[in-house]
Write an enzyme that holds these catalytic residues in place. Structure first.
Site, mmCIF file in Angstrom:
data_model
loop_
_atom_site.group_PDB
_atom_site.id
_atom_site.type_symbol
_atom_site.label_atom_id
_atom_site.label_comp_id
_atom_site.label_asym_id
_atom_site.label_seq_id
_atom_site.Cartn_x
_atom_site.Cartn_y
_atom_site.Cartn_z
ATOM 1 N N GLU A 199 0.824 -1.213 0.000
ATOM 2 C CA GLU A 199 0.000 0.000 0.000
ATOM 3 C C GLU A 199 0.856 1.261 0.000
ATOM 4 O OE1 GLU A 199 0.421 -2.198 2.298
ATOM 5 O OE2 GLU A 199 0.590 -1.320 4.312
ATOM 6 N N CYS A 304 16.456 -6.904 1.002
ATOM 7 C CA CYS A 304 16.558 -8.094 1.865
ATOM 8 C C CYS A 304 17.903 -8.774 1.663
ATOM 9 C CB CYS A 304 15.435 -9.063 1.567
ATOM 10 S SG CYS A 304 15.583 -9.791 -0.056
ATOM 11 N N GLU A 404 16.985 -6.903 12.275
ATOM 12 C CA GLU A 404 17.193 -6.427 10.906
ATOM 13 C C GLU A 404 17.001 -4.910 10.926
ATOM 14 O OE1 GLU A 404 14.045 -7.340 8.055
ATOM 15 O OE2 GLU A 404 15.524 -7.476 6.448
HETATM 16 P P1 NAD Z 1 5.778 -5.711 5.519
HETATM 17 O O1 NAD Z 1 5.724 -7.076 6.095
HETATM 18 O O2 NAD Z 1 5.501 -4.562 6.397
HETATM 19 O O3 NAD Z 1 4.711 -5.621 4.311
HETATM 20 C C1 NAD Z 1 4.631 -6.621 3.321
HETATM 21 C C2 NAD Z 1 3.177 -6.841 2.950
HETATM 22 O O4 NAD Z 1 2.487 -7.402 4.070
HETATM 23 C C3 NAD Z 1 2.448 -5.575 2.573
HETATM 24 O O5 NAD Z 1 1.673 -5.834 1.428
HETATM 25 C C4 NAD Z 1 1.619 -5.236 3.795
HETATM 26 O O6 NAD Z 1 0.381 -4.658 3.456
HETATM 27 C C5 NAD Z 1 1.405 -6.563 4.466
HETATM 28 N N1 NAD Z 1 1.469 -6.479 5.923
HETATM 29 C C6 NAD Z 1 2.256 -5.652 6.675
HETATM 30 N N2 NAD Z 1 2.109 -5.907 7.978
HETATM 31 C C7 NAD Z 1 1.198 -6.888 8.087
HETATM 32 C C8 NAD Z 1 0.636 -7.594 9.186
HETATM 33 N N3 NAD Z 1 0.981 -7.330 10.439
HETATM 34 N N4 NAD Z 1 -0.254 -8.566 8.918
HETATM 35 C C9 NAD Z 1 -0.586 -8.859 7.654
HETATM 36 N N5 NAD Z 1 -0.088 -8.224 6.580
HETATM 37 C C10 NAD Z 1 0.793 -7.253 6.782
HETATM 38 O O7 NAD Z 1 7.186 -5.576 4.804
HETATM 39 P P2 NAD Z 1 7.809 -4.272 4.150
HETATM 40 O O8 NAD Z 1 8.193 -3.323 5.226
HETATM 41 O O9 NAD Z 1 6.937 -3.803 3.044
HETATM 42 O O10 NAD Z 1 9.139 -4.891 3.483
HETATM 43 C C11 NAD Z 1 10.361 -4.988 4.165
HETATM 44 C C12 NAD Z 1 10.615 -6.396 4.670
HETATM 45 O O11 NAD Z 1 10.519 -7.313 3.593
HETATM 46 C C13 NAD Z 1 12.022 -6.581 5.242
HETATM 47 O O12 NAD Z 1 11.930 -7.378 6.400
HETATM 48 C C14 NAD Z 1 12.758 -7.324 4.139
HETATM 49 O O13 NAD Z 1 13.846 -8.105 4.570
HETATM 50 C C15 NAD Z 1 11.662 -8.168 3.596
HETATM 51 N N6 NAD Z 1 11.961 -8.594 2.235
HETATM 52 C C16 NAD Z 1 12.296 -9.902 2.045
HETATM 53 C C17 NAD Z 1 12.628 -10.331 0.777
HETATM 54 C C18 NAD Z 1 13.012 -11.745 0.543
HETATM 55 O O14 NAD Z 1 12.967 -12.187 -0.599
HETATM 56 N N7 NAD Z 1 13.388 -12.487 1.574
HETATM 57 C C19 NAD Z 1 12.585 -9.443 -0.304
HETATM 58 C C20 NAD Z 1 12.212 -8.124 -0.062
HETATM 59 C C21 NAD Z 1 11.889 -7.707 1.211
#
Ligand code: NAD
Length: 519
Positions: A199, A304, A404
């Site tokens: 979002e 990540c 992290e």
């Molecule tokens: P995030 O978990 O906050 O959000 C990811 C998605 O989940 C979004 O679409 C969001 O709407 C939803 N979301 C967020 N909190 C939620 C909750 N409590 N319950 C249900 N849904 C929820 O992640 P972010 O901040 O957008 O991205 C950063 C994170 O992603 C870092 O931890 C990074 O390491 C990880 N990441 C991992 C990879 C990988 O391939 N391992 C790649 C990119 C990013």
């Protein structure tokens, strides 16, 4: 009061939530082939991270809208799953060309909403484009297996088939690459797809949807909804959805894995990381220092696979002053400014969190050799900037090591030997990526064999595999059985049907019923 403000078109903001109509552009939903305005009363602001200006609004889709999206996927599945594989291949061949033609526009959108530099944003699109290019080999990737004459007149063969409606939930840090890990792979296998972009950066996914429509994807094969928890719960619970691809934080990923699995869905969940770069004293110093700095601070550390932790062994400990000098040379600026190396963090909250983790290092006795907390960027005083930061004398019990950070911060530890470094890496719960810098083949081999991490670079700081392989993070960085893209991605989005057939000659008719188990 709220009603009168809405009438006057004054945006009333409560946190990131906005309950009014205002003049900033709205992000549409993509339902059944149409870009439609949401009827939701709940909207979130989208900010430019370099200025914190509101640049758009994204709806939290209503329950009816989410139902309409999934119903559209279900209807489209019947024809799409039976569409000739060559026709699906043709759509993705056109799609990869359209992405290439629009790479600059996509990158601009990424920089506006996410903040990373334009060059890095092009890299974001390019790494997703490579996955789309790989989907064009679907005619080989989806082949089944055959074994003739398993007994007299009997042959066995398998079909690799789609599984139904699939869904993707994406993070903010790669607005193009990660959605492109998801829906193209799922769709080319014959599934239809419900996408929920982050979002915070929904624009790029919408443009990618338009390009896919232009490439000829039929209505309903891709639907896009927006939102936060309700949208995620909807995806986890709706019975028509058979599989969920998630990328994001551990907090969300563990939750989605549990809730989706409990509801009988396949879930692949890529999550957080703490990636170690192990520096041997025999490493090529020039290359290693440049690679460490690039991989720690590129994309402001919001990758990540960022190399956020260095372990210096032996003589390499003396390279710290030069490492600091190189990091000082990076230019912190808005992503669209020429020469920018390090852009802003995604939000003021992210900046505050990164700053507090740096402070926790100070409080726990580490030494901040380079402090980016008070960086000033001329003309962008309201942006979420943190400059490159290097913290030394870090020990594994400190918070800046256990958490992290997801910012432009490199924490530096020391080890007496390669064995000690391996032990340290293996004790860390995450297993996303790591790299060793050395000119010694035996040390490199030992490291790659003994370290318990899914993706390893030897003199390669960010070893993200190309799409003919798969993204194979492990341990706390991944939940699920099959990884993203490559052969494993195809496996995730397909199921196997096995046919055993017997065609006997007429004169070989059975004389009596066989009541024992066939052997
Ligand atoms: P995030 O978990 O906050 O959000 C990811 C998605 O989940 C979004 O679409 C969001 O709407 C939803 N979301 C967020 N909190 C939620 C909750 N409590 N319950 C249900 N849904 C929820 O992640 P972010 O901040 O957008 O991205 C950063 C994170 O992603 C870092 O931890 C990074 O390491 C990880 N990441 C991992 C990879 C990988 O391939 N391992 C790649 C990119 C990013």
């Amino acid at each position: 009061l709220v009603r009168s403000l809405i009438k006057k078109r004054v945006p009333l903001q409560i946190g990131r939530m906005c309950y009014s109509s205002s003049s900033v552009p709205t992000t549409k939903l993509f339902i059944d082939g149409k870009f439609v305005e949401s009827k939701s009363s709940q909207w979130l602001d989208i900010h430019n991270p370099a200025t914190n200006e509101v640049i758009g609004r994204v709806p939290k889709a209503t329950h009816e809208e989410m139902l309409a999206a999934v119903d559209s996927c279900s209807r489209a599945y019947h024809t799409w799953s039976e569409t000739s594989i060559l026709a699906r291949q043709q759509i993705f061949l056109r799609y990869q060309q359209l992405i290439k033609d629009n790479i600059k526009e996509l990158a601009k959108l990424i920089t506006l909403e996410q903040g990373k530099t334009l060059a890095d944003a092009e890299g974001d699109v390019f790494r997703g484009l490579q996955v789309v290019e790989h989907t064009c080999s679907i005619t080989s990737l989806m082949l089944g297996e055959t074994l003739p004459s398993i007994t007299k007149d009997m042959d066995t063969y398998t079909y690799r088939l789609p599984i139904g409606v699939c869904a993707g939930i994406a993070p903010f840090n790669f607005p193009a690459m990660i959605p492109l890990w998801m829906f193209p792979m799922g769709m080319v296998c014959g599934n239809t797809y419900l996408m929920k972009p982050s979002e915070r950066v929904p624009g790029c996914a919408m443009m990618l949807a338009k390009l896919l429509q232009d490439a000829g994807a039929p209505d309903g094969t891709l639907n896009i909804i927006h939102g936060q928890h309700d949208a995620v719960n909807f995806i986890c619970d709706h019975p028509a959805i058979k599989a969920i691809s998630f990328v994001g934080s551990n907090q969300a990923g563990e939750y989605i894995y549990e809730r989706g699995s409990k509801n009988g869905k396949r879930v692949q969940s890529n999550m957080g990381a703490k990636n170690h770069g192990v520096v041997m004293p025999d490493a090529n110093k020039e290359n290693t220092l440049n690679q460490l700095v690039g991989a720690a601070f590129g994309a402001a550390g919001q990758r990540c696979m960022a190399l956020s932790t260095a372990i210096l062994i032996g003589e390499a400990r003396n390279w710290l002053p030069e490492l600091v000098e190189r990091a000082k040379g990076l230019r912190v600026n808005a992503g669209d400014q020429p020469g920018a190396d390090v852009g802003p963090l995604i939000s003021p909250q992210a900046k505050a969190r990164v700053n507090s983790l740096i402070q926790s290092g100070v409080d726990e006795g580490a030494k901040v050799l380079l402090d980016g907390r008070n960086v000033k960027v001329k003309g962008y005083e309201n942006g979420n900037f943190v400059g490159p930061t290097i913290i030394s004398n870090v020990t594994p019990n400190m918070k800046c090591y256990t958490e992290e950070i997801f910012g432009p911060v490199l924490v530096v530890l020391e080890a007496d030997s390669l064995d000690d470094a391996i032990e340290m890496v293996n004790k860390n719960p995450y297993g996303n990526g790591t790299a060793i810098f050395t000119t010694n083949g035996a040390a490199a081999r030992k490291y790659t064999h003994e370290v318990d991490v899914g993706q390893i670079g030897v003199n390669v700081p960010i070893p993200v595999p190309l799409p003919m392989f798969s993204f194979t993070g492990s341990r706390a960085s991944f939940r699920g059985d099959t990884n993203f893209y490559g052969k494993q991605g195809i496996q995730f989005y397909t199921q196997i049907k096995t046919v055993t057939s017997q065609w006997k000659a007429e004169d070989a008719t059975l004389k009596s019923p066989a009541v024992t188990m066939p052997t």
